[in-house]
Design a protein around this motif. Structure first.
Motif, PDB file in Angstrom:
ATOM      1  N   ASN A 280      -1.358 -46.768 -10.873  1.00 46.06           N
ATOM      2  CA  ASN A 280      -1.792 -45.569 -10.158  1.00 46.06           C
ATOM      3  C   ASN A 280      -3.142 -45.047 -10.634  1.00 46.06           C
ATOM      4  OD1 ASN A 280       0.516 -44.846  -8.254  1.00 46.06           O
ATOM      5  ND2 ASN A 280       1.557 -45.335 -10.167  1.00 46.06           N
TER       6      ASN A 280
ATOM      7  N   CYS B 181      -5.542 -42.862  -8.379  1.00 49.32           N
ATOM      8  CA  CYS B 181      -5.322 -41.421  -8.191  1.00 49.32           C
ATOM      9  C   CYS B 181      -6.222 -40.614  -9.110  1.00 49.32           C
ATOM     10  CB  CYS B 181      -3.866 -41.073  -8.480  1.00 49.32           C
ATOM     11  SG  CYS B 181      -2.703 -41.710  -7.257  1.00 49.32           S
TER      12      CYS B 181
ATOM     13  N   ASP C 182      -8.238 -33.744  -3.343  1.00 47.39           N
ATOM     14  CA  ASP C 182      -7.543 -35.022  -3.321  1.00 47.39           C
ATOM     15  C   ASP C 182      -7.045 -35.318  -4.727  1.00 47.39           C
ATOM     16  OD1 ASP C 182     -10.147 -35.290  -4.242  1.00 47.39           O
ATOM     17  OD2 ASP C 182     -10.289 -37.387  -3.638  1.00 47.39           O
TER      18      ASP C 182
ATOM     19  N   GLN D 163       0.435 -42.846  -6.247  1.00 51.97           N
ATOM     20  CA  GLN D 163      -0.174 -43.099  -4.955  1.00 51.97           C
ATOM     21  C   GLN D 163       0.875 -43.567  -3.958  1.00 51.97           C
ATOM     22  OE1 GLN D 163      -3.481 -45.770  -5.103  1.00 51.97           O
ATOM     23  NE2 GLN D 163      -4.100 -45.325  -3.005  1.00 51.97           N
ATOM     24  N   SER D 164       0.839 -42.967  -2.776  1.00 56.91           N
ATOM     25  CA  SER D 164       1.710 -43.374  -1.680  1.00 56.91           C
ATOM     26  C   SER D 164       0.843 -43.380  -0.430  1.00 56.91           C
ATOM     27  CB  SER D 164       2.870 -42.390  -1.532  1.00 56.91           C
ATOM     28  OG  SER D 164       3.690 -42.762  -0.450  1.00 56.91           O
ATOM     29  N   GLY D 165       0.513 -44.573   0.030  1.00 62.08           N
ATOM     30  CA  GLY D 165      -0.426 -44.686   1.147  1.00 62.08           C
ATOM     31  C   GLY D 165      -1.812 -44.253   0.700  1.00 62.08           C
ATOM     32  N   ASN D 166      -2.375 -43.288   1.394  1.00 61.20           N
ATOM     33  CA  ASN D 166      -3.711 -42.788   1.053  1.00 61.20           C
ATOM     34  C   ASN D 166      -3.683 -41.487   0.265  1.00 61.20           C
ATOM     35  OD1 ASN D 166      -4.976 -44.928   2.319  1.00 61.20           O
ATOM     36  ND2 ASN D 166      -5.045 -43.885   4.302  1.00 61.20           N
ATOM     37  N   THR D 167      -2.506 -41.025  -0.127  1.00 58.80           N
ATOM     38  CA  THR D 167      -2.413 -39.758  -0.860  1.00 58.80           C
ATOM     39  C   THR D 167      -1.777 -39.976  -2.226  1.00 58.80           C
ATOM     40  OG1 THR D 167      -0.250 -39.227   0.077  1.00 58.80           O
ATOM     41  CG2 THR D 167      -2.191 -38.424   1.277  1.00 58.80           C
ATOM     42  N   CYS D 168      -2.037 -39.029  -3.104  1.00 63.26           N
ATOM     43  CA  CYS D 168      -1.441 -39.042  -4.443  1.00 63.26           C
ATOM     44  C   CYS D 168      -0.734 -37.717  -4.669  1.00 63.26           C
ATOM     45  CB  CYS D 168      -2.525 -39.214  -5.502  1.00 63.26           C
ATOM     46  SG  CYS D 168      -3.352 -40.815  -5.473  1.00 63.26           S
TER      47      CYS D 168
END
Length: 189
Positions: free
Chosen positions: A140, A143, A157, A177-182
């Protein structure tokens, strides 16, 4: 009436200000991601390098940053205290196991400073142990983690570490991180 002269003495105080090591408080995941190496090892011995700098011989038990690269598991390495300032040096207890995160100097020598993540294995939280073992910190690193020194912080972000509860986040949370977000997981803080 005779006048008696009054003599006043002023003393001058001189204060010496030393250059202290200034470190920003950073989440262990952030330190992990920004470090050149992160190992677990037992401190075998200490040697003086010069008047204020030391080096420690360490038996590497695990390389969390890159399991198959130098320093390899089972090897013995020297870790030097930071060369930027005597105040930034770190001290290790001989015989104890530590997680040590640090940098490599221009010649490839391993360095550690008081600003690095240097913690006795016995002082790690269970969450931190698991995050190191299962490579969660490493997976991760994309992130962003930033501290929030005020009561209110702007959303951004990545993950914010609130000042009032930072110890809980440092010991028990991962910016995942999950997809494009943290976001923080688990969110027990």
């Amino acid at each position: 009436m005779n006048k008696v002269p009054v003599i006043l003495f002023f003393s001058v105080c001189v204060f010496f200000v030393s250059e202290a090591c200034k470190c920003a408080v950073r989440h262990p995941q952030r330190i992990f991601c920004q470090s050149d190496y992160v190992i677990q090892g037992r401190i075998l011995r200490e040697q003086s390098v010069d008047s204020w700098r030391k080096r420690y011989e360490v038996k590497v038990q695990e390389n969390f940053k890159n399991r198959y690269a130098d320093p390899v598991r089972g090897s013995k390495v020297w870790i030097y205290t930071a060369s930027s300032s005597p105040a930034c040096g770190v001290m290790f207890d001989i015989g104890n196991k530590y997680v040590i995160a640090g940098s490599r100097d221009m010649k490839g020598k391993l360095e550690a400073s008081s600003c690095s993540w240097n913690v006795k294995v016995s002082d790690l939280s269970n969450f931190q142990r698991q995050a190191l073992r299962n490579m969660s910190y490493k997976r991760n690193c994309a992130c962003k983690i930033r501290g929030c020194p005020h009561a209110r912080c702007e959303k951004s972000d990545g993950c914010l570490v609130p000042y009032t509860n930072s110890n809980c986040y440092h010991r028990n949370a991962l910016c995942k991180q999950s997809g494009n977000t943290c976001s923080w997981t688990p969110n027990i803080c």
